[in-house]
Every structure is written in structure tokens, then in C-alpha cells.
Design a protein around this motif. Sequence first.
Motif, PDB file in Angstrom:
ATOM      1  N   LYS A   9     -64.799 -69.835 -82.996  1.00 27.58           N
ATOM      2  CA  LYS A   9     -64.064 -70.576 -81.991  1.00 27.58           C
ATOM      3  C   LYS A   9     -64.757 -71.915 -81.739  1.00 27.58           C
ATOM      4  N   TYR A  10     -63.961 -72.949 -81.596  1.00 27.27           N
ATOM      5  CA  TYR A  10     -64.521 -74.282 -81.387  1.00 27.27           C
ATOM      6  C   TYR A  10     -65.392 -74.336 -80.139  1.00 27.27           C
ATOM      7  N   LEU A  11     -65.000 -73.670 -79.070  1.00 26.20           N
ATOM      8  CA  LEU A  11     -65.770 -73.728 -77.833  1.00 26.20           C
ATOM      9  C   LEU A  11     -67.168 -73.135 -78.026  1.00 26.20           C
ATOM     10  N   GLU A  12     -67.309 -72.147 -78.922  1.00 23.63           N
ATOM     11  CA  GLU A  12     -68.629 -71.602 -79.238  1.00 23.63           C
ATOM     12  C   GLU A  12     -69.404 -72.595 -80.107  1.00 23.63           C
ATOM     13  N   TYR A  13     -68.723 -73.171 -81.073  1.00 23.85           N
ATOM     14  CA  TYR A  13     -69.309 -74.183 -81.952  1.00 23.85           C
ATOM     15  C   TYR A  13     -69.872 -75.340 -81.129  1.00 23.85           C
ATOM     16  N   LYS A  14     -69.090 -75.782 -80.168  1.00 27.99           N
ATOM     17  CA  LYS A  14     -69.449 -76.939 -79.355  1.00 27.99           C
ATOM     18  C   LYS A  14     -70.733 -76.709 -78.563  1.00 27.99           C
ATOM     19  N   THR A  15     -70.901 -75.517 -78.029  1.00 24.36           N
ATOM     20  CA  THR A  15     -72.071 -75.236 -77.199  1.00 24.36           C
ATOM     21  C   THR A  15     -73.323 -74.952 -78.029  1.00 24.36           C
ATOM     22  N   ARG A  16     -73.158 -74.605 -79.293  1.00 20.55           N
ATOM     23  CA  ARG A  16     -74.268 -74.164 -80.122  1.00 20.55           C
ATOM     24  C   ARG A  16     -75.017 -75.315 -80.806  1.00 20.55           C
ATOM     25  N   LEU A  17     -74.338 -76.427 -81.049  1.00 16.97           N
ATOM     26  CA  LEU A  17     -74.916 -77.504 -81.852  1.00 16.97           C
ATOM     27  C   LEU A  17     -75.435 -78.640 -80.979  1.00 16.97           C
ATOM     28  N   PRO A  18     -76.403 -79.426 -81.506  1.00 18.94           N
ATOM     29  CA  PRO A  18     -76.962 -80.529 -80.716  1.00 18.94           C
ATOM     30  C   PRO A  18     -75.905 -81.579 -80.390  1.00 18.94           C
ATOM     31  N   LYS A  19     -76.097 -82.227 -79.259  1.00 24.25           N
ATOM     32  CA  LYS A  19     -75.120 -83.211 -78.786  1.00 24.25           C
ATOM     33  C   LYS A  19     -75.404 -84.612 -79.310  1.00 24.25           C
ATOM     34  N   THR A  20     -76.642 -84.880 -79.727  1.00 21.15           N
ATOM     35  CA  THR A  20     -77.029 -86.215 -80.161  1.00 21.15           C
ATOM     36  C   THR A  20     -77.868 -86.133 -81.429  1.00 21.15           C
ATOM     37  N   GLY A  21     -78.232 -87.292 -81.950  1.00 22.80           N
ATOM     38  CA  GLY A  21     -79.130 -87.360 -83.090  1.00 22.80           C
ATOM     39  C   GLY A  21     -78.430 -87.315 -84.437  1.00 22.80           C
ATOM     40  N   ASN A 187     -52.786 -78.805 -77.577  1.00 23.43           N
ATOM     41  CA  ASN A 187     -53.845 -78.802 -76.570  1.00 23.43           C
ATOM     42  C   ASN A 187     -54.256 -77.386 -76.161  1.00 23.43           C
ATOM     43  N   THR A 188     -54.201 -76.467 -77.120  1.00 22.64           N
ATOM     44  CA  THR A 188     -54.681 -75.104 -76.867  1.00 22.64           C
ATOM     45  C   THR A 188     -56.075 -74.970 -77.479  1.00 22.64           C
ATOM     46  N   ILE A 189     -56.990 -75.772 -76.953  1.00 24.35           N
ATOM     47  CA  ILE A 189     -58.323 -75.885 -77.542  1.00 24.35           C
ATOM     48  C   ILE A 189     -59.087 -74.570 -77.481  1.00 24.35           C
ATOM     49  N   GLU A 190     -58.754 -73.725 -76.507  1.00 25.01           N
ATOM     50  CA  GLU A 190     -59.449 -72.436 -76.391  1.00 25.01           C
ATOM     51  C   GLU A 190     -59.123 -71.515 -77.567  1.00 25.01           C
ATOM     52  N   GLU A 191     -58.039 -71.804 -78.287  1.00 22.54           N
ATOM     53  CA  GLU A 191     -57.656 -70.992 -79.437  1.00 22.54           C
ATOM     54  C   GLU A 191     -58.126 -71.592 -80.768  1.00 22.54           C
ATOM     55  N   LEU A 192     -58.644 -72.809 -80.723  1.00 22.28           N
ATOM     56  CA  LEU A 192     -59.000 -73.521 -81.949  1.00 22.28           C
ATOM     57  C   LEU A 192     -60.165 -72.862 -82.672  1.00 22.28           C
TER      58      LEU A 192
END
Length: 220
Positions: A9-21, A187-192
Motif C-alpha cells: 500500500k502506498y501509505l505504508e510505502y510513504k511512511t517507510r522511506l526517507p523524506k529527503t536526500g 483520489n482513493t489514495i488509501e487503496e493505491l
Amino acid sequence: MNLEIQREKYLEYKTRLPKTGKQIIGQYDQKWMVVYQAFHPSISDYAVKHQRFGGDHYSFNRMSWIKPNFLWMMYRAGWASKPNQERILALWVDREKFDYILSQAVHSTFIAEVYQREEHWKKALAESEVRLQWDPDHDPYGNRLERKAIQLGLRGTVLKKFATEWLYQIEDITDWVKLEGAKVQANTIEELTVAYEQIYPLTDHSLAERIGIKSVGKHA
């Protein structure tokens, strides 16, 4: 053995990876690295059928760019909607060959701390068959992120070997891409769902530093 893209799930992907660099973010296992390219159907049809690139519509005389980051490819190809990028291919390349490609890479722009003098960079650029470029990564909607994504341009002998010898598998993932792209449009990002990706480990620290990778979470 057929390999498959691992997804999350994208929302898991988003929280797991670094935000910068600057980090090489992609999907890999002990043997293979996944990179992506987008093509016109005539090129992708040949590639999937023959499990190598070639045919009447593919040119070995131009630079071809590979991208390890799934969402950067989606931004570039508009989720398989842009002209001549209607098909998205996942390519499994031997990690030793991927590391070799990185070792041959020369930045597309002059970096003083790497090349010291501009004429040295221009000479390296002319002699190298691999271009290195860091671009802003993007979220599923195409918004720029602070994190940078890598793309690598191949030409000459390196391109020929990559396209015809170094790939274990070529898969057309367009149907999945369009399915997920429709979720973005709705815009169903929770399902992406996106490709499961991690920071690619480079054991050669001097190479990592040369191509611009420093520490996670800091601008490089």
C-alpha cells in the motif's frame, strides 16, 4: 522461474522511506534489481516476446534511460498515458551489472567536488557510456518531493549489453499501472498499491560518495 513485482500500500510505502536526500530506492533481492522503462507498444511488444530489446523500432544509437524508482517512472509516463510511453516495462537486471552501470556513471552536470575542473568533467562525460541524473522524486499525484530519485542513461556498448544480455526478465506491467493510476485519478489514495521498494545497499562507499549518496535523511 518467473519473478513478480512485490507490492504494498502506498501509505505504508510513504511512511517507510526517507523524506529527503539522495538515495537509490528500488525493488531488489540477492540477485536482481528491478528498473523501469516506458515505450511505444511496438517496442514493448518485441521486448516482451523476445525477452530482449531489438526489432525495427528500437534504436541502439540513442541514449536510453532506466529508472529504479516506480513512482518516478509513473510521474514521467503519466501512469502510462503519455505518447510513446503507453507501455510500462519492469526489467530485472543482474545486480552485479547494475553496480557496474553505477560505477561507469558520469553526472549530467558539473560537480566540482567530484571532477575538480570542468574540463575533466567534460572529458569524462564524452568518454562514458552512462549518464547519472538526480531529479526530484514525486508522489502519486506528480507533486515534487524533497527526496531525489536517480535515473541512468545508457548508450553504446553498455546499452547493447543491457538490452540484449544482462536482463533476466522483461514484464509488461501496464495493466496494473493503469489500474493504480485510476485510483489516483479517483483520489482513493488509501487503496493505491505501488512496488515495494527499499534503499539499495552500496557496499562500495567511495562509489556511493562519488555519485552523490551521503546519509539518509539529509540533503545531499
